[in-house]
Design a protein around this motif. Sequence first.
Motif, PDB file in Angstrom:
ATOM      1  N   ASN A 775       0.824  -1.207   0.000  1.00 35.59           N
ATOM      2  CA  ASN A 775       0.000   0.000   0.000  1.00 35.59           C
ATOM      3  C   ASN A 775       0.859   1.258   0.000  1.00 35.59           C
ATOM      4  O   ASN A 775       1.941   1.279   0.585  1.00 35.59           O
ATOM      5  N   THR A 776       0.366   2.303  -0.653  1.00 33.24           N
ATOM      6  CA  THR A 776       1.027   3.606  -0.606  1.00 33.24           C
ATOM      7  C   THR A 776       0.021   4.639  -0.136  1.00 33.24           C
ATOM      8  O   THR A 776      -1.161   4.560  -0.451  1.00 33.24           O
ATOM      9  N   SER A 777       0.490   5.613   0.641  1.00 36.00           N
ATOM     10  CA  SER A 777      -0.427   6.620   1.187  1.00 36.00           C
ATOM     11  C   SER A 777      -0.636   7.774   0.216  1.00 36.00           C
ATOM     12  O   SER A 777      -1.570   8.547   0.368  1.00 36.00           O
ATOM     13  N   ASN A 778       0.225   7.877  -0.791  1.00 32.78           N
ATOM     14  CA  ASN A 778       0.127   8.987  -1.734  1.00 32.78           C
ATOM     15  C   ASN A 778       0.534   8.503  -3.121  1.00 32.78           C
ATOM     16  O   ASN A 778       1.581   7.884  -3.278  1.00 32.78           O
ATOM     17  N   ARG A 779      -0.307   8.774  -4.110  1.00 31.07           N
ATOM     18  CA  ARG A 779      -0.027   8.273  -5.450  1.00 31.07           C
ATOM     19  C   ARG A 779      -0.455   9.288  -6.500  1.00 31.07           C
ATOM     20  O   ARG A 779      -1.489   9.932  -6.350  1.00 31.07           O
ATOM     21  N   GLU A 780       0.344   9.432  -7.531  1.00 32.26           N
ATOM     22  CA  GLU A 780      -0.031  10.292  -8.652  1.00 32.26           C
ATOM     23  C   GLU A 780      -0.407   9.420  -9.837  1.00 32.26           C
ATOM     24  O   GLU A 780       0.306   8.473 -10.177  1.00 32.26           O
ATOM     25  N   VAL A 781      -1.556   9.726 -10.454  1.00 30.95           N
ATOM     26  CA  VAL A 781      -2.079   8.922 -11.560  1.00 30.95           C
ATOM     27  C   VAL A 781      -2.288   9.827 -12.774  1.00 30.95           C
ATOM     28  O   VAL A 781      -2.983  10.852 -12.673  1.00 30.95           O
ATOM     29  N   LYS A 782      -1.681   9.466 -13.889  1.00 30.57           N
ATOM     30  CA  LYS A 782      -1.870  10.225 -15.126  1.00 30.57           C
ATOM     31  C   LYS A 782      -3.110   9.715 -15.850  1.00 30.57           C
ATOM     32  O   LYS A 782      -3.297   8.511 -16.009  1.00 30.57           O
ATOM     33  N   VAL A 783      -3.958  10.652 -16.280  1.00 30.84           N
ATOM     34  CA  VAL A 783      -5.195  10.293 -16.976  1.00 30.84           C
ATOM     35  C   VAL A 783      -5.209  10.993 -18.328  1.00 30.84           C
ATOM     36  O   VAL A 783      -5.076  12.223 -18.397  1.00 30.84           O
ATOM     37  N   CYS A 784      -5.402  10.221 -19.394  1.00 30.45           N
ATOM     38  CA  CYS A 784      -5.438  10.774 -20.744  1.00 30.45           C
ATOM     39  C   CYS A 784      -6.874  11.167 -21.106  1.00 30.45           C
ATOM     40  O   CYS A 784      -7.807  10.384 -20.904  1.00 30.45           O
ATOM     41  N   ILE A 785      -7.071  12.368 -21.599  1.00 29.71           N
ATOM     42  CA  ILE A 785      -8.393  12.872 -21.980  1.00 29.71           C
ATOM     43  C   ILE A 785      -8.752  12.332 -23.371  1.00 29.71           C
ATOM     44  O   ILE A 785      -7.996  12.501 -24.330  1.00 29.71           O
ATOM     45  N   CYS A 786      -9.904  11.680 -23.474  1.00 33.84           N
ATOM     46  CA  CYS A 786     -10.318  11.102 -24.763  1.00 33.84           C
ATOM     47  C   CYS A 786     -11.482  11.870 -25.386  1.00 33.84           C
ATOM     48  O   CYS A 786     -11.939  11.531 -26.469  1.00 33.84           O
ATOM     49  N   LYS A 787     -11.984  12.913 -24.688  1.00 31.93           N
ATOM     50  CA  LYS A 787     -13.059  13.745 -25.250  1.00 31.93           C
ATOM     51  C   LYS A 787     -12.964  15.133 -24.636  1.00 31.93           C
ATOM     52  O   LYS A 787     -12.775  15.267 -23.427  1.00 31.93           O
ATOM     53  N   SER A 788     -13.078  16.153 -25.475  1.00 31.64           N
ATOM     54  CA  SER A 788     -12.998  17.530 -24.971  1.00 31.64           C
ATOM     55  C   SER A 788     -14.241  17.870 -24.146  1.00 31.64           C
ATOM     56  O   SER A 788     -15.336  17.386 -24.420  1.00 31.64           O
ATOM     57  N   LEU A 836      -4.177  14.831 -17.546  1.00 31.30           N
ATOM     58  CA  LEU A 836      -4.315  15.386 -16.192  1.00 31.30           C
ATOM     59  C   LEU A 836      -3.643  14.449 -15.204  1.00 31.30           C
ATOM     60  O   LEU A 836      -3.628  13.226 -15.390  1.00 31.30           O
ATOM     61  N   VAL A 837      -3.109  15.029 -14.121  1.00 30.36           N
ATOM     62  CA  VAL A 837      -2.487  14.222 -13.073  1.00 30.36           C
ATOM     63  C   VAL A 837      -3.370  14.298 -11.825  1.00 30.36           C
ATOM     64  O   VAL A 837      -3.666  15.391 -11.330  1.00 30.36           O
ATOM     65  N   LEU A 838      -3.812  13.134 -11.357  1.00 27.38           N
ATOM     66  CA  LEU A 838      -4.615  13.067 -10.133  1.00 27.38           C
ATOM     67  C   LEU A 838      -3.719  12.702  -8.962  1.00 27.38           C
ATOM     68  O   LEU A 838      -2.896  11.785  -9.061  1.00 27.38           O
ATOM     69  N   ASN A 839      -3.906  13.429  -7.869  1.00 21.22           N
ATOM     70  CA  ASN A 839      -3.200  13.087  -6.634  1.00 21.22           C
ATOM     71  C   ASN A 839      -4.165  12.331  -5.727  1.00 21.22           C
ATOM     72  O   ASN A 839      -5.186  12.883  -5.307  1.00 21.22           O
ATOM     73  N   VAL A 840      -3.872  11.057  -5.485  1.00 20.97           N
ATOM     74  CA  VAL A 840      -4.754  10.203  -4.676  1.00 20.97           C
ATOM     75  C   VAL A 840      -4.076   9.953  -3.337  1.00 20.97           C
ATOM     76  O   VAL A 840      -2.971   9.385  -3.281  1.00 20.97           O
ATOM     77  N   GLN A 841      -4.716  10.403  -2.266  1.00 20.80           N
ATOM     78  CA  GLN A 841      -4.147  10.237  -0.923  1.00 20.80           C
ATOM     79  C   GLN A 841      -5.008   9.291  -0.106  1.00 20.80           C
ATOM     80  O   GLN A 841      -6.238   9.369  -0.140  1.00 20.80           O
TER      81      GLN A 841
END
Length: 853
Positions: A775-788, A836-841
Amino acid sequence: MPNLRPRPRRGAGRVARAAGRGAGAAGRDELVSRSLQSAEHCLGAQDFGTAYAHYLLVLSLAPELKDDVKETFQYTLFRWAEELDALSRTQDLLGCYEQALELFPHDEVICNSMGEHLFRMGFRDEAAGYFRKAVKLNPDFSDAKENFYRVANWLVERWHFIMLNDTRRNTIYNAAIQKAVCLGSKSILDIGAGTGILSMFAKKAGAHLVYACELSKTMYELACDIVAANEMEAGIKLLHMKSLDIEIPKHIPERVSLVVTETVDAGLFGEGILESLIHAWEHLLLQPKTKGENGNCEKYGKVIPASAVIFGMAVECAEIRRHHRVGIKDIAGICLPTSVKFQSPAYSSIDAEETIEPYTTEKMSRVPGGYLALTECFEIMTVDFNNLQELKSLATKKPDKIGIPVIKEGILDAIVVWFVLQLDDEHSLSTSPSEETCWEQAVYPVHDLADYWIKPGDQVMMEVSCQDYYLRIQSISVFNSEHEMDVGKSFTKNKDLLPLGNEAELCSALANLQTSKPDAVEQTCVLESTEVALLNNIPYHEGFKMAMKKVLSSLTLEKLGQAMDTQCQNNEMSCESGQNNSEQSVPEPLYVLDVSEGFSILPIIAGTLGQVKPYSSVEKDQHRMTLDLISEANHFPKETLEFWLRHVEDESAVLQRPKSDKLWSIIILDVIEPSGLIQQEIMEKAAISRCLLQSGGKIFPQYVLMFGLLVESQTLVEESAVQGTERTLGFNIAPFINQFQVPIRVFLDLSSLPCIPLSKPVELLRLDLMTPYLNTSNREVKVCICKSGQVTAIPFWYHMYLDDEIRLDTSSEASHWKQAAVVLETPIQVEMGDELVLNVQHHKSNISITVKQ
């Protein structure tokens, strides 16, 4: 005579006082030192009450030691508070916290803990105040934020936001109030004022006197702030009380000419409008104008809304069915006996000991899978809110028997109910499923039919009443068209209603032909709608059965191997000593503990998988009796199933060992709430569970993957916060009520949520219950936009892995879980191809998702 006493030299008193202070300081330091030692000694002996008293003395004598003893003092306070709570010494507990907050007024941890105790005691308003203070003191304090978000949903329910954003509703209410004031209604009482918007409509229209009563402390304080911000506090008198408790002239000087109210729920009467209006007509309103009478409206009383017409429709709806009717007889090999009758809370008798709301609510236009109308829309009843005698008679009137022709073939699942609110002779609001409105519809699930399949020519029959100030639709049955007797001529064609009059007894007898008769030894088991949906969730039970079978088979083989090795050793020893060892030891069972929330048949399923001793943590006696009956029906000795909470002193010890020398083979934890959030303290429970597993034992689920996607959803935005002043017709309400907005919306159906996906689903987080170092307490996830579009929210759900092969999806069609979504404070404009980069804590059991700019 002259004073011959020698005068002291200037400064001599100061020296004497300093000497005294020196002696006093030494004595104080000695007392502080002894008290600190005593406090530490008491802590070691777990005498938290005495330790707390010593720390209070130390801090009152030596406030400069606050920083040094702060953490130990907090620990002592919390442990002593737990003991006081267990002893129900409420006043002492609250007194301790008040003392602690005098010493540490800016301590967010103490504020949060005080709030938690108050919330458990039922003081939600007060709890919210402490949670809000803790968040203000430390905006990054995740425990306090989570607590505030949870309590905010209780204090300011989400429908306030939806209703205030309903421009049409606001406009029509405003027009009706404006018209009444222009016609002479100058003194006004707003019952159930909420944010005070109706009162402000009245004041702006020119009312001389406006009184507004609101029972909720939070909503009352909110209304005070809003009325003041709109510079109307001089013209609107707010009362923090029930309208039933208002007295003349104690609270208002004289009777008023107009009552405005919107205390109506999906079932019209559920918020007490009948009771409050009966009281208002008797004690607070001027007499009504009689027909044909002319004169100034100021001399007469009236109500907005003036009247209502209630409508209904019989429907087929698989989603309602699976939440209110157990539709399967075999669950993973476990047979549900006919002697057990499951009911949802929405099904209740008028003779029940406690009054339960006899319906549930749904936004039928958004119900997953949709619905099929089996009858035309029909009128159930009308009510005139300006007729006191009619209001009084509703509560005592005998049920009306009505019948409706079936127009389409299908499964009879529910009667859906809505109403048209006639504010006056010109303005009306409809809550119909076909209207875009802030209201949901009332749903009366159908139970107890021998056959739910109906077709054109049949009639759906029911009894309608309002005997306890709730709209009740009961005794729903079907008159079959194939029966020899034809009562079709008794229906009135224009309204499709059947007044049964002289034929009541005959029709009632015919109706009972399709109503199942209860068995003499029937056990009724009331389950929450999510528990009913869980029983109907076949993949869930099949998945658990397969996963448990794997673990238990593996442990049984291992145990057999060990037993054979032991037997061989014993035989060798017996041969050497010349003894004949014919006695076989009885093998120890494998222990399975299910600590799922609510009703669960997993322990019975586990009990069929070999030499297993299952433990259930169900709490209600009714549920325990039901599990016993199911066990017996499946030839599974009920003595084998243990109800674990009977054997532990309190729920906090539910994860202890089955025996002092035994460990659990399987522990089943409830990781996800039905709302779509992670269960509180689940990681702490998993940590304890790992210590109590035998070698090769497993926690179910073993790990959980959290998934999410980016969406554009105006619906989620409007259900989460009031949008500016335009929706509220220029009144400044949004900044005040939006203090109670929460970043996460729960109980969502992603399959029917109005939204546009702007990305593909991505894995956000892994929660491993068996292997915590992953488990990690902090993670960055890259999300690719597929629709404007505009990213307004991030819906999320989970894949629960019982092992590496068996997975349960909380967003599946069969799932009894709902989904949740993070709603962004500010939408983000994106173009296809952006990233976009999501920060998941992840902190304890709380998860936050933010977009990294």
